[in-house]
Design an enzyme around this catalytic site. Structure first.
Site, PDB file in Angstrom:
ATOM      1  N   THR A  53      76.283  33.523 -52.647  1.00 12.60           N
ATOM      2  CA  THR A  53      75.392  34.391 -51.871  1.00 12.60           C
ATOM      3  C   THR A  53      74.502  33.595 -50.921  1.00 12.60           C
ATOM      4  O   THR A  53      73.628  34.166 -50.279  1.00 12.60           O
ATOM      5  CB  THR A  53      74.500  35.230 -52.808  1.00 12.60           C
ATOM      6  N   ALA A  54      74.714  32.279 -50.840  1.00 16.45           N
ATOM      7  CA  ALA A  54      73.892  31.436 -49.970  1.00 16.45           C
ATOM      8  C   ALA A  54      74.625  31.174 -48.652  1.00 16.45           C
ATOM      9  O   ALA A  54      74.963  32.109 -47.932  1.00 16.45           O
ATOM     10  CB  ALA A  54      73.543  30.141 -50.706  1.00 16.45           C
ATOM     11  N   TYR A  55      74.867  29.915 -48.316  1.00 23.29           N
ATOM     12  CA  TYR A  55      75.531  29.560 -47.063  1.00 23.29           C
ATOM     13  C   TYR A  55      76.892  30.243 -46.948  1.00 23.29           C
ATOM     14  O   TYR A  55      77.296  30.702 -45.875  1.00 23.29           O
ATOM     15  CB  TYR A  55      75.676  28.038 -47.006  1.00 23.29           C
TER      16      TYR A  55
ATOM     17  N   ALA B  33      77.512  30.827 -58.193  1.00 24.26           N
ATOM     18  CA  ALA B  33      76.052  30.799 -58.042  1.00 24.26           C
ATOM     19  C   ALA B  33      75.643  30.589 -56.594  1.00 24.26           C
ATOM     20  O   ALA B  33      74.603  31.075 -56.150  1.00 24.26           O
ATOM     21  CB  ALA B  33      75.455  29.701 -58.918  1.00 24.26           C
TER      22      ALA B  33
ATOM     23  N   HIS C 187      66.366  20.899 -56.261  1.00 25.29           N
ATOM     24  CA  HIS C 187      65.911  19.507 -56.372  1.00 25.29           C
ATOM     25  C   HIS C 187      65.742  19.099 -57.836  1.00 25.29           C
ATOM     26  O   HIS C 187      66.186  18.022 -58.255  1.00 25.29           O
ATOM     27  CB  HIS C 187      64.599  19.338 -55.612  1.00 25.29           C
TER      28      HIS C 187
ATOM     29  N   ASP D  68      63.665  28.237 -54.216  1.00 23.01           N
ATOM     30  CA  ASP D  68      65.034  27.855 -54.537  1.00 23.01           C
ATOM     31  C   ASP D  68      65.308  26.384 -54.219  1.00 23.01           C
ATOM     32  O   ASP D  68      66.001  25.695 -54.968  1.00 23.01           O
ATOM     33  CB  ASP D  68      66.021  28.738 -53.768  1.00 23.01           C
ATOM     34  N   GLY D  69      64.778  25.915 -53.099  1.00 22.47           N
ATOM     35  CA  GLY D  69      65.003  24.523 -52.721  1.00 22.47           C
ATOM     36  C   GLY D  69      64.450  23.559 -53.745  1.00 22.47           C
ATOM     37  O   GLY D  69      65.091  22.551 -54.079  1.00 22.47           O
TER      38      GLY D  69
ATOM     39  N   LEU E 226      77.874  33.184 -47.984  1.00 16.11           N
ATOM     40  CA  LEU E 226      77.751  34.571 -47.527  1.00 16.11           C
ATOM     41  C   LEU E 226      77.392  34.623 -46.043  1.00 16.11           C
ATOM     42  O   LEU E 226      77.899  35.467 -45.305  1.00 16.11           O
ATOM     43  CB  LEU E 226      76.700  35.297 -48.363  1.00 16.11           C
ATOM     44  N   SER E 227      76.536  33.706 -45.600  1.00 15.31           N
ATOM     45  CA  SER E 227      76.182  33.662 -44.186  1.00 15.31           C
ATOM     46  C   SER E 227      77.390  33.334 -43.315  1.00 15.31           C
ATOM     47  O   SER E 227      77.458  33.748 -42.153  1.00 15.31           O
ATOM     48  CB  SER E 227      75.083  32.620 -43.953  1.00 15.31           C
TER      49      SER E 227
END
Length: 255
Positions: free
Chosen positions: A155-157, A152, A46, A41-42, A159-160
């Site tokens: 669900t990343a940062y 999009a 990029h 994903d990273g 959600l955390s």
């Protein structure tokens, strides 16, 4: 179809790139109609940011050779890659535009595919004023930080940080605090995607704050403005059985 192949520096991605070298008559990225991205994903973020920076956006089909691979497709036999791309489901995502003004008065603009975050730089709690569409909504938010996430990126940062999961076609943004101290029970807000959010740093000398658009950081800020960049749409290609909108929807039922 004119396709280009790019890969991260990771050993798995490089091994996959070598295996695919003869699978297609690859062209240079600047000549391609679509891009095959090998990595995680990273690396996909990029590559997408590179498209935004160069004002040349083409569809991207990612193959996961990283860890989570939420933005990627599962690796399969190289013999079927071209057929998968031809049958892939296009998913349109719209990034955010962050404009950050430093205490020195310098202005920086970056795009964010997942989220724009404001984070305290020291042990001192950040104190922020929050405006939405130029209307004051919160005169003082004391917190470790706050973020604005796209569907999009929900669900990343986001959600955390206990923010809501947003369906990809919801046309919404998540405004989520990070460890709020005052008001302690505020859990954030869900905003229409047309919203413009402005954060003003209170006591910026005593309580310095950094702004981050995905991986790009600006330190010692006084103000940050966030809005959807409708002129910068991106297209990701997914196998139809496991597209991004289905993955985001399914995340709501994970325990």
């Amino acid at each position: 179809m004119r396709l280009a192949l790019v890969a991260s520096d990771g050993p798995r991605a490089q091994e996959a790139r070598h295996a695919l070298a003869d699978a297609h008559d690859w062209v240079a990225p600047e000549e391609a109609e679509a891009l095959v991205v090998l990595g995680g994903d990273g690396y996909m973020l990029h590559v997408l940011h590179g498209m935004l920076d160069n004002d040349r956006v083409i569809p991207a089909f990612g193959v996961n050779h990283g860890t989570v691979g939420f933005l990627m497709n599962k690796p399969r036999s190289s013999r079927h890659l071209i057929e998968r791309i031809e049958k892939a489901k296009p998913i349109s995502i719209t990034p955010l535009k962050m404009t950050a003004v430093t205490n020195a008065g310098t202005e920086h603009s970056f795009h964010a595919i997942n989220e724009v975050s404001l984070l305290r730089e020291t042990r001192q709690t950040a104190k922020l004023e929050v405006r939405v569409n130029d209307k004051l909504r919160m005169p003082e938010l004391s917190c470790d930080g706050v973020l604005v996430a796209t569907p999009a990126g929900s669900t990343a940062y986001n959600l955390s940080a206990h923010g809501p999961i947003l369906p990809l076609d919801s046309k919404l943004l998540a405004l989520t605090p990070i460890s709020p101290f005052r008001p302690r029970r505020w859990r954030g807000a869900i905003l229409p995607e047309k919203s413009r959010v402005t954060f003003t740093v209170l006591q910026p000398d005593k309580r310095p704050v950094a702004a981050v658009a995905d991986q790009k950081e600006v330190r010692d800020i006084s103000e940050v403005r966030v809005a959807v960049a409708h002129d910068r749409k991106l297209t990701l290609l997914f196998d139809r059985a496991s597209s991004l909108d289905e993955r985001i929807f399914a995340e709501q039922f994970q325990v």
